[in-house]
Design a protein around this motif. Structure first.
Motif, PDB file in Angstrom:
ATOM      1  N   THR A  14       0.631  -1.161  -0.053  1.00  0.00           N
ATOM      2  CA  THR A  14      -0.058   0.053  -0.061  1.00  0.00           C
ATOM      3  C   THR A  14       0.956   1.152   0.086  1.00  0.00           C
ATOM      4  OG1 THR A  14      -0.377  -0.267   2.594  1.00  0.00           O
ATOM      5  CG2 THR A  14      -2.031  -1.167   1.134  1.00  0.00           C
ATOM      6  N   ALA A  15       2.051   1.232   0.646  1.00  0.00           N
ATOM      7  CA  ALA A  15       3.034   2.308   0.634  1.00  0.00           C
ATOM      8  C   ALA A  15       3.434   2.575  -0.971  1.00  0.00           C
ATOM      9  CB  ALA A  15       4.080   2.135   1.573  1.00  0.00           C
ATOM     10  N   ASN A  16       3.564   1.512  -1.508  1.00  0.00           N
ATOM     11  CA  ASN A  16       4.102   1.651  -3.026  1.00  0.00           C
ATOM     12  C   ASN A  16       3.020   2.215  -3.705  1.00  0.00           C
ATOM     13  OD1 ASN A  16       3.966   0.605  -5.882  1.00  0.00           O
ATOM     14  ND2 ASN A  16       6.177   0.158  -5.102  1.00  0.00           N
ATOM     15  N   PHE A  17       1.484   1.733  -3.560  1.00  0.00           N
ATOM     16  CA  PHE A  17       0.477   2.184  -4.401  1.00  0.00           C
ATOM     17  C   PHE A  17       0.392   3.888  -4.036  1.00  0.00           C
ATOM     18  CE2 PHE A  17      -3.878   3.207  -4.466  1.00  0.00           C
ATOM     19  CZ  PHE A  17      -4.257   2.587  -5.816  1.00  0.00           C
ATOM     20  N   ARG A  18       0.368   4.078  -2.744  1.00  0.00           N
ATOM     21  CA  ARG A  18       0.544   5.663  -2.288  1.00  0.00           C
ATOM     22  C   ARG A  18       1.424   6.355  -3.121  1.00  0.00           C
ATOM     23  NH1 ARG A  18      -0.116   3.501   2.617  1.00  0.00           N
ATOM     24  NH2 ARG A  18       2.026   4.197   3.418  1.00  0.00           N
ATOM     25  N   GLN A  19       2.558   6.133  -3.171  1.00  0.00           N
ATOM     26  CA  GLN A  19       3.673   6.714  -3.652  1.00  0.00           C
ATOM     27  C   GLN A  19       3.453   6.970  -5.222  1.00  0.00           C
ATOM     28  OE1 GLN A  19       7.581   5.709  -2.745  1.00  0.00           O
ATOM     29  NE2 GLN A  19       8.524   6.524  -5.136  1.00  0.00           N
ATOM     30  N   TYR A  20       2.837   5.775  -5.848  1.00  0.00           N
ATOM     31  CA  TYR A  20       2.731   5.996  -7.233  1.00  0.00           C
ATOM     32  C   TYR A  20       1.643   7.117  -7.498  1.00  0.00           C
ATOM     33  CZ  TYR A  20       1.422   5.579 -11.954  1.00  0.00           C
ATOM     34  OH  TYR A  20       0.704   5.702 -13.104  1.00  0.00           O
ATOM     35  N   LEU A  21       0.498   6.992  -6.869  1.00  0.00           N
ATOM     36  CA  LEU A  21      -0.578   7.740  -7.080  1.00  0.00           C
ATOM     37  C   LEU A  21      -0.347   9.293  -6.501  1.00  0.00           C
ATOM     38  CD1 LEU A  21      -3.871   5.750  -6.309  1.00  0.00           C
ATOM     39  CD2 LEU A  21      -3.102   6.760  -8.507  1.00  0.00           C
ATOM     40  N   MET A  22       0.443   9.550  -5.633  1.00  0.00           N
ATOM     41  CA  MET A  22       0.933  10.662  -5.055  1.00  0.00           C
ATOM     42  C   MET A  22       1.800  11.462  -5.853  1.00  0.00           C
ATOM     43  SD  MET A  22       0.098  10.507  -0.932  1.00  0.00           S
ATOM     44  CE  MET A  22       0.055  12.218  -0.754  1.00  0.00           C
ATOM     45  N   GLY A  23       2.609  10.806  -6.571  1.00  0.00           N
ATOM     46  CA  GLY A  23       3.472  11.409  -7.712  1.00  0.00           C
ATOM     47  C   GLY A  23       2.584  12.036  -8.688  1.00  0.00           C
ATOM     48  N   TRP A  24       1.447  12.053  -8.943  1.00  0.00           N
ATOM     49  CA  TRP A  24       0.770  12.669  -9.921  1.00  0.00           C
ATOM     50  C   TRP A  24       0.298  14.073  -9.268  1.00  0.00           C
ATOM     51  CZ3 TRP A  24       0.093  11.659 -14.702  1.00  0.00           C
ATOM     52  CH2 TRP A  24       0.162  10.458 -15.168  1.00  0.00           C
ATOM     53  N   GLY A  25       0.691  14.598  -7.961  1.00  0.00           N
ATOM     54  CA  GLY A  25       0.643  15.550  -7.434  1.00  0.00           C
ATOM     55  C   GLY A  25       1.582  16.522  -7.796  1.00  0.00           C
ATOM     56  N   ALA A  26       1.299  17.202  -9.192  1.00  0.00           N
ATOM     57  CA  ALA A  26       2.187  18.079  -9.620  1.00  0.00           C
ATOM     58  C   ALA A  26       1.827  19.549  -9.156  1.00  0.00           C
ATOM     59  CB  ALA A  26       1.966  18.321 -11.062  1.00  0.00           C
ATOM     60  N   GLU A  27       0.541  19.859  -8.545  1.00  0.00           N
ATOM     61  CA  GLU A  27       0.562  21.128  -7.980  1.00  0.00           C
ATOM     62  C   GLU A  27       0.926  21.393  -6.484  1.00  0.00           C
ATOM     63  OE1 GLU A  27      -3.620  22.431  -8.855  1.00  0.00           O
ATOM     64  OE2 GLU A  27      -3.559  22.293 -10.787  1.00  0.00           O
ATOM     65  N   LEU A  28       0.351  20.281  -5.647  1.00  0.00           N
ATOM     66  CA  LEU A  28       0.720  20.533  -4.325  1.00  0.00           C
ATOM     67  C   LEU A  28       1.313  19.245  -3.786  1.00  0.00           C
ATOM     68  CD1 LEU A  28      -2.647  22.187  -3.129  1.00  0.00           C
ATOM     69  CD2 LEU A  28      -0.501  23.398  -3.257  1.00  0.00           C
ATOM     70  N   SER A  29       1.950  19.140  -2.784  1.00  0.00           N
ATOM     71  CA  SER A  29       2.650  17.827  -2.165  1.00  0.00           C
ATOM     72  C   SER A  29       1.770  17.731  -1.147  1.00  0.00           C
ATOM     73  CB  SER A  29       4.327  18.428  -1.549  1.00  0.00           C
ATOM     74  OG  SER A  29       3.783  19.328  -0.527  1.00  0.00           O
ATOM     75  N   GLU A  30       2.140  16.458  -0.348  1.00  0.00           N
ATOM     76  CA  GLU A  30       1.491  15.730   0.735  1.00  0.00           C
ATOM     77  C   GLU A  30       1.146  16.960   1.588  1.00  0.00           C
ATOM     78  OE1 GLU A  30       2.381  12.380   3.296  1.00  0.00           O
ATOM     79  OE2 GLU A  30       4.094  12.090   1.672  1.00  0.00           O
ATOM     80  N   TRP A  31      -0.641  16.778   1.896  1.00  0.00           N
ATOM     81  CA  TRP A  31      -1.153  17.746   2.927  1.00  0.00           C
ATOM     82  C   TRP A  31      -1.200  17.080   4.227  1.00  0.00           C
ATOM     83  CZ3 TRP A  31      -4.416  17.803  -2.037  1.00  0.00           C
ATOM     84  CH2 TRP A  31      -3.617  19.227  -2.723  1.00  0.00           C
ATOM     85  N   GLY A  32      -1.334  16.011   4.488  1.00  0.00           N
ATOM     86  CA  GLY A  32      -1.565  15.208   5.662  1.00  0.00           C
ATOM     87  C   GLY A  32      -3.118  14.564   5.430  1.00  0.00           C
ATOM     88  N   ASP A  33      -3.806  14.294   6.555  1.00  0.00           N
ATOM     89  CA  ASP A  33      -5.016  13.565   6.463  1.00  0.00           C
ATOM     90  C   ASP A  33      -6.240  14.440   5.789  1.00  0.00           C
ATOM     91  OD1 ASP A  33      -6.668  11.377   7.122  1.00  0.00           O
ATOM     92  OD2 ASP A  33      -6.484  11.701   9.278  1.00  0.00           O
ATOM     93  N   PRO A  34      -6.787  13.737   4.682  1.00  0.00           N
ATOM     94  CA  PRO A  34      -6.491  12.642   4.047  1.00  0.00           C
ATOM     95  C   PRO A  34      -5.001  12.735   3.025  1.00  0.00           C
ATOM     96  CG  PRO A  34      -8.171  13.575   2.977  1.00  0.00           C
ATOM     97  CD  PRO A  34      -7.917  14.237   4.314  1.00  0.00           C
ATOM     98  N   ASP A  35      -4.453  11.520   2.870  1.00  0.00           N
ATOM     99  CA  ASP A  35      -3.496  11.834   1.861  1.00  0.00           C
ATOM    100  C   ASP A  35      -4.158  12.003   0.519  1.00  0.00           C
ATOM    101  OD1 ASP A  35      -1.501  11.259   3.781  1.00  0.00           O
ATOM    102  OD2 ASP A  35      -1.319   9.357   3.452  1.00  0.00           O
ATOM    103  N   HIS A  36      -3.744  13.021  -0.118  1.00  0.00           N
ATOM    104  CA  HIS A  36      -4.233  13.270  -1.474  1.00  0.00           C
ATOM    105  C   HIS A  36      -3.577  13.803  -2.328  1.00  0.00           C
ATOM    106  CE1 HIS A  36      -5.399  16.466   1.531  1.00  0.00           C
ATOM    107  NE2 HIS A  36      -6.036  17.183   0.470  1.00  0.00           N
ATOM    108  N   TYR A  37      -3.808  14.086  -3.608  1.00  0.00           N
ATOM    109  CA  TYR A  37      -2.934  14.420  -4.617  1.00  0.00           C
ATOM    110  C   TYR A  37      -3.918  15.064  -5.849  1.00  0.00           C
ATOM    111  CZ  TYR A  37      -4.654  10.088  -6.872  1.00  0.00           C
ATOM    112  OH  TYR A  37      -5.459   9.121  -7.176  1.00  0.00           O
TER     113      TYR A  37
END
Length: 257
Positions: A14-37
């Motif tokens: 699941t960490a791998n899955f999150r890293q891949y999807l959150m890599g699409w977050g071109a505009e903003l980086s990690e924000w905290g809860d919830p993890d989104h992109y």
């Protein structure tokens, strides 16, 4: 049937899955809860929520996601790394279920069934430039992504901060890309994404050739597991390669208002 995967290995998947999807977050980086992109692209696959950390704040997290993803279509992924009860909580908040995606995995020290490669296509690693654009064009057409978004998808692919962890593979026939996959090498897991074959070239063994190449790439880079989210069309193929269902992701359409 769901196979057993120990907690440590499932967390790596699941960490791998999150890293891949959150890599699409071109505009903003990690924000905290919830993890989104947010890529900013008008396509739900490229914007969304990938994990809720606490069920106690699900209403606040929904409000946060709606605010930060306003103006783009998005999905909310609920996997085994979100608290039990998240599916029911989101349903109660009016989120629309899009169904479930089987999460499949297999060890990489396990030999897979060898298949004869299809005649003609060769699988090659993709860097940047024109070949990357062809790769994007091929999987975008298969996913129903508008051609008008091609430049944006290429820009995000080329600019990902974790590109050192990514191997992009293309099946090439007569000089053109006819199949794709993208492999995220992180957390000791080869996460296999975007397995697509151009419609005119399906049922020729190209998907199997791409899967074989992805497993080989993961093994060469020292990954311990391979994992993927399977479509109904792809699931029988992956079972033939030794993948087993270990969990699932529930998918919701993010509300736009």
């Amino acid at each position: 049937m769901v196979a057993t995967l120990d907690i440590e290995h499932l967390e790596r998947v699941t960490a791998n899955f999150r890293q891949y999807l959150m890599g699409w977050g071109a505009e903003l980086s990690e924000w905290g809860d919830p993890d989104h992109y947010r890529s900013g692209l008008a396509q739900p696959q490229f914007n969304g929520v990938v994990r809720l950390r606490s069920l106690d704040v699900v209403e606040e997290s929904m409000a946060t996601a709606r605010a930060r993803l306003a103006g783009v279509p998005w999905w909310w992924w609920v996997g085994p790394d979100s608290p039990a009860g998240t599916v029911e909580a989101l349903t109660g908040l009016g989120a629309v279920s899009l169904g479930a995606v089987p999460l499949m995995a297999r060890p990489l020290d396990q030999a897979e069934q060898t298949e004869e490669p299809p005649p003609g296509p060769r699988v090659e690693e993709v860097g940047d430039g024109d070949r990357l654009r062809e790769l994007v064009r091929t999987y975008s057409a298969s996913m129903g992504v508008s051609p008008s978004l091609e430049d944006g998808v290429v820009r995000v692919e080329a600019g990902r901060s974790d590109n050192a962890d990514i191997v992009r593979l293309a099946a090439v026939l007569d000089g053109r890309v006819v199949g794709t996959t993208v492999v995220m090498m992180a957390h000791e897991v080869a996460g296999i994404f975007l397995v697509h074959v151009a419609e005119a070239y399906r049922r020729r063994g190209i998907g199997g050739a791409l899967t074989t190449a992805a497993l080989r790439a993961g093994r060469e880079r020292g990954m311990r597991l391979a994992a993927l989210g399977a479509s109904p069309m792809g699931e029988p193929l992956y079972r033939r390669f030794g993948f087993q269902t270990v969990s699932q992701y529930h998918l919701f359409s993010g509300p736009t208002s």
